[in-house]
Design a protein around this motif. Structure first.
Motif, short mmCIF file in Angstrom:
data_model
loop_
_atom_site.label_atom_id
_atom_site.label_comp_id
_atom_site.label_asym_id
_atom_site.label_seq_id
_atom_site.Cartn_x
_atom_site.Cartn_y
_atom_site.Cartn_z
N LEU A 176 0.76 -0.97 -0.09
CA LEU A 176 -0.15 -0.03 0.11
C LEU A 176 0.79 1.18 0.00
O LEU A 176 0.41 2.11 -0.81
CB LEU A 176 -0.95 -0.06 1.13
CG LEU A 176 -1.71 1.30 1.62
CD1 LEU A 176 -2.78 1.15 0.29
CD2 LEU A 176 -2.42 1.45 2.78
N ILE A 177 1.75 1.30 0.87
CA ILE A 177 2.65 2.43 1.04
C ILE A 177 3.58 2.50 -0.29
O ILE A 177 3.63 3.66 -0.89
CB ILE A 177 3.68 2.28 1.94
CG1 ILE A 177 2.98 2.21 3.30
CG2 ILE A 177 4.94 3.27 1.95
CD1 ILE A 177 3.76 2.05 4.63
N PHE A 178 4.02 1.52 -0.86
CA PHE A 178 4.79 1.61 -2.46
C PHE A 178 4.11 2.00 -3.24
O PHE A 178 4.32 2.97 -4.03
CB PHE A 178 5.39 0.07 -2.66
CG PHE A 178 5.99 0.11 -3.99
CD1 PHE A 178 7.40 0.61 -3.95
CD2 PHE A 178 5.42 -0.47 -4.79
CE1 PHE A 178 8.01 0.48 -5.10
CE2 PHE A 178 6.41 -0.39 -5.97
CZ PHE A 178 7.59 -0.01 -6.14
N PHE A 179 2.77 1.57 -3.48
CA PHE A 179 1.98 1.91 -4.64
C PHE A 179 1.51 3.30 -4.74
O PHE A 179 0.68 3.87 -5.51
CB PHE A 179 0.96 0.67 -5.06
CG PHE A 179 1.29 -0.29 -5.72
CD1 PHE A 179 2.27 -0.51 -6.80
CD2 PHE A 179 1.31 -1.68 -4.75
CE1 PHE A 179 2.80 -1.41 -7.17
CE2 PHE A 179 2.04 -2.86 -5.15
CZ PHE A 179 2.60 -2.72 -6.60
N VAL A 194 -3.77 9.63 -4.96
CA VAL A 194 -4.38 8.89 -3.76
C VAL A 194 -3.59 9.07 -2.51
O VAL A 194 -4.30 9.29 -1.57
CB VAL A 194 -4.87 7.49 -4.20
CG1 VAL A 194 -5.67 6.87 -3.02
CG2 VAL A 194 -5.56 7.26 -5.52
N ALA A 195 -2.39 9.46 -2.44
CA ALA A 195 -1.71 9.63 -1.28
C ALA A 195 -2.15 10.39 -0.23
O ALA A 195 -1.97 10.03 0.88
CB ALA A 195 -0.09 9.99 -1.90
N PRO A 196 -2.66 11.67 -0.50
CA PRO A 196 -3.01 12.42 0.46
C PRO A 196 -4.35 11.86 1.13
O PRO A 196 -4.64 12.02 2.38
CB PRO A 196 -3.66 13.78 0.05
CG PRO A 196 -2.81 13.87 -1.48
CD PRO A 196 -2.59 12.44 -1.91
N PHE A 197 -5.01 10.99 0.59
CA PHE A 197 -6.11 10.30 1.33
C PHE A 197 -5.96 9.08 2.04
O PHE A 197 -6.62 8.63 2.99
CB PHE A 197 -7.31 9.93 0.04
CG PHE A 197 -7.85 11.04 -0.62
CD1 PHE A 197 -8.53 12.11 0.02
CD2 PHE A 197 -7.40 11.03 -2.19
CE1 PHE A 197 -9.03 13.05 -0.95
CE2 PHE A 197 -7.64 12.23 -2.72
CZ PHE A 197 -8.74 13.16 -2.23
N ILE A 198 -4.69 8.45 1.72
CA ILE A 198 -4.30 7.07 2.46
C ILE A 198 -3.72 8.03 3.85
O ILE A 198 -3.97 7.03 5.03
CB ILE A 198 -2.95 6.61 1.90
CG1 ILE A 198 -3.33 6.26 0.56
CG2 ILE A 198 -2.53 5.60 2.73
CD1 ILE A 198 -4.46 5.12 0.59
N TYR A 199 -3.33 9.14 4.05
CA TYR A 199 -3.16 9.62 5.54
C TYR A 199 -4.31 9.56 6.30
O TYR A 199 -3.83 9.59 7.65
CB TYR A 199 -2.29 10.87 5.25
CG TYR A 199 -0.94 10.83 4.70
CD1 TYR A 199 0.10 9.92 4.93
CD2 TYR A 199 -0.83 11.48 3.40
CE1 TYR A 199 1.31 9.85 4.36
CE2 TYR A 199 0.56 11.28 2.69
CZ TYR A 199 1.38 10.52 3.26
OH TYR A 199 2.66 10.21 2.53
N THR A 200 -5.34 9.85 5.89
CA THR A 200 -6.61 10.03 6.85
C THR A 200 -7.03 8.57 7.48
O THR A 200 -7.45 8.62 8.40
CB THR A 200 -7.70 10.63 5.72
OG1 THR A 200 -8.15 9.75 4.86
CG2 THR A 200 -7.35 11.91 5.50
N LEU A 201 -6.24 7.70 6.75
CA LEU A 201 -6.78 6.20 7.33
C LEU A 201 -5.84 5.76 8.51
O LEU A 201 -6.40 5.04 9.37
CB LEU A 201 -6.53 4.97 6.40
CG LEU A 201 -7.48 5.24 5.00
CD1 LEU A 201 -6.87 3.98 4.26
CD2 LEU A 201 -8.69 4.79 5.37
N PHE A 202 -4.84 6.52 8.59
CA PHE A 202 -3.85 6.46 9.98
C PHE A 202 -3.74 7.77 10.69
O PHE A 202 -3.53 7.76 11.47
CB PHE A 202 -2.49 6.03 9.38
CG PHE A 202 -2.57 4.79 8.57
CD1 PHE A 202 -2.66 3.61 9.07
CD2 PHE A 202 -2.50 4.91 7.08
CE1 PHE A 202 -2.86 2.25 8.26
CE2 PHE A 202 -2.01 3.80 6.20
CZ PHE A 202 -2.49 2.78 6.84
#
Length: 52
Positions: A35-38, A44-52
């Motif tokens: 997930l981090i690599f892709f 989509v990267a800014p939206f991934i930070y909201t998951l954590f």
């Protein structure tokens, strides 16, 4: 050493030593790493930070 031989060796370790509880931990670490690599260079990267 190829990736397949590494996977086979890991599978043999799990089956011989009966350490089946390691499989979900390793699986989750691999999924998190993928997930981090892709997502590191995508829109989509800014939206991934909201998951954590």
């Amino acid at each position: 050493m190829s990736k397949l031989s590494l996977l086979k060796e890991f599978w043999d370790f799990l089956s011989v030593r009966k350490k089946w509880w390691l499989a979900p931990i390793i699986g989750m670490l691999l999924l998190l790493g993928a997930l981090i690599f892709f997502t590191q260079s995508s829109a989509v990267a800014p939206f991934i930070y909201t998951l954590f």
